[in-house]
Design a protein around this motif. Sequence first.
Motif, PDB file in Angstrom:
ATOM      1  N   LYS A 122       1.685  -4.791  27.710  1.00 29.34           N
ATOM      2  CA  LYS A 122       2.489  -5.589  28.892  1.00 29.34           C
ATOM      3  C   LYS A 122       3.413  -6.917  27.683  1.00 29.34           C
ATOM      4  N   LYS A 123       3.392  -6.686  26.663  1.00 30.61           N
ATOM      5  CA  LYS A 123       4.425  -6.594  25.397  1.00 30.61           C
ATOM      6  C   LYS A 123       5.662  -7.226  25.433  1.00 30.61           C
ATOM      7  N   ASP A 124       6.616  -6.075  25.959  1.00 33.05           N
ATOM      8  CA  ASP A 124       8.066  -5.972  26.129  1.00 33.05           C
ATOM      9  C   ASP A 124       8.004  -6.857  27.388  1.00 33.05           C
ATOM     10  N   GLU A 125       7.049  -6.648  28.766  1.00 31.63           N
ATOM     11  CA  GLU A 125       7.375  -7.539  29.831  1.00 31.63           C
ATOM     12  C   GLU A 125       7.457  -9.187  29.216  1.00 31.63           C
ATOM     13  N   GLN A 126       6.345  -9.318  29.215  1.00 35.32           N
ATOM     14  CA  GLN A 126       5.624 -10.816  28.138  1.00 35.32           C
ATOM     15  C   GLN A 126       7.648 -11.211  27.159  1.00 35.32           C
ATOM     16  N   PHE A 127       7.660  -9.835  26.544  1.00 33.65           N
ATOM     17  CA  PHE A 127       9.054 -10.979  25.960  1.00 33.65           C
ATOM     18  C   PHE A 127       9.631 -11.072  26.740  1.00 33.65           C
TER      19      PHE A 127
END
Length: 409
Positions: A122-127
Amino acid sequence: MSLPNKKMTRACQIGHVRLGGDAPVVVQSMTNTDTADYLATAIQCAELARAGSELVRITVNSPEAAAAVPKIRDHLDKMQCNVPLIGDFHYNGHRLLTDQPACAEALAKYRINPGNVGFGKKKDEQFAQMIELACRYDKPVRIGVNWGSLDQDLLARIMDENSRLAQPLDATEMMRHAMVTSALESAAKAEEVGLSGDKIVLSCKVSSVQDLIAIYRSLSQRADYALHLGLTEAGMGSKGIVASTAALSVLLQEGIGDTIRVSLTPEPGGSRSQEVIVAQEILQTMGLRAFTPMVAACPGCGRTTSTFFQELAGEVQDFVRARMPAWKLHYDGAENMTLAVMGCIVNGPGESKHANIGISLPGTGEAPSAPVYEDGQKTVTLKGEHIATEFKDIIERYVQRTYKKKLQA
């Protein structure tokens, strides 16, 4: 005022404040109120702005805090305080900005920490979601890396790469490398999503002076984004002031840095504005900006057995700081005035002559009189119980006749 070796970064517009490029180094601060309490937060924002903070950051950590942001902005506008607000987001910023469009609009800049914007897949998506929102609302972003919350996946990757090197970096070098890598890779991702480079500000905050200097030297050599300087968790009292001054002064002298924050731990019940005053004084004593008249005062010795010169120096410093908002409104250049409060005849007259206005108080065994010098010339000798009041009156009259009056709209 600026240093001739100032490293040019991309200019970034944050509300009405220009940061980077050839703009002067900007002072900023952060509130410590519960943002959901919009009135208390607006009052502290205004207090920080009055002290000289040109940008103010507020925590946005919950739906209630996000809902309060437009109210804070409205209340500040009613107070005729136009200081830009920066939203500090961790963990749930993508949801808060999506669910609270009025918050997204009211803020002048978003702060994103790539170490805790999300975890795993989820890190890249939320960034990316937060960057897309910044693009939608045309807001700049500070990508703020902090060694207390460094991206663990990135750190694991760098440790693995380091272990395969013929000459591996030591732990300190590896941490510094990881900080810079996190900032630059995150900035590259933001540009890939669509955020322009002139809307990106980078920071890499640590609490060690030597680490901060090394990291920002590397960062400034590898990128031209605007840079936010600050020693994180600087500490309390003299320790926090000295550590921040030591770190920031070296970097500023090398032309590195576009905005600074001094992250002091306030005394219990102490004013948050202290961090603003320290930041201003760092810039002013280095000759980079002028905010308020500076008072030179002798440290005292066996010749100065009275405490009066100390009391007068403090009273004068408080007086000019209190008067500066009005002087700034009505007169051009009063912030450049220099004052001297000296305690005896040894250096008193000479130091007083170097200042715009100086007073040389009597030391042990000297005649009970205090000559006053204005622009190098002795103008009056003060005596008696009302020296402090009379000296402040001299300062006020000097400002009124010396500095050009501003045209009022």
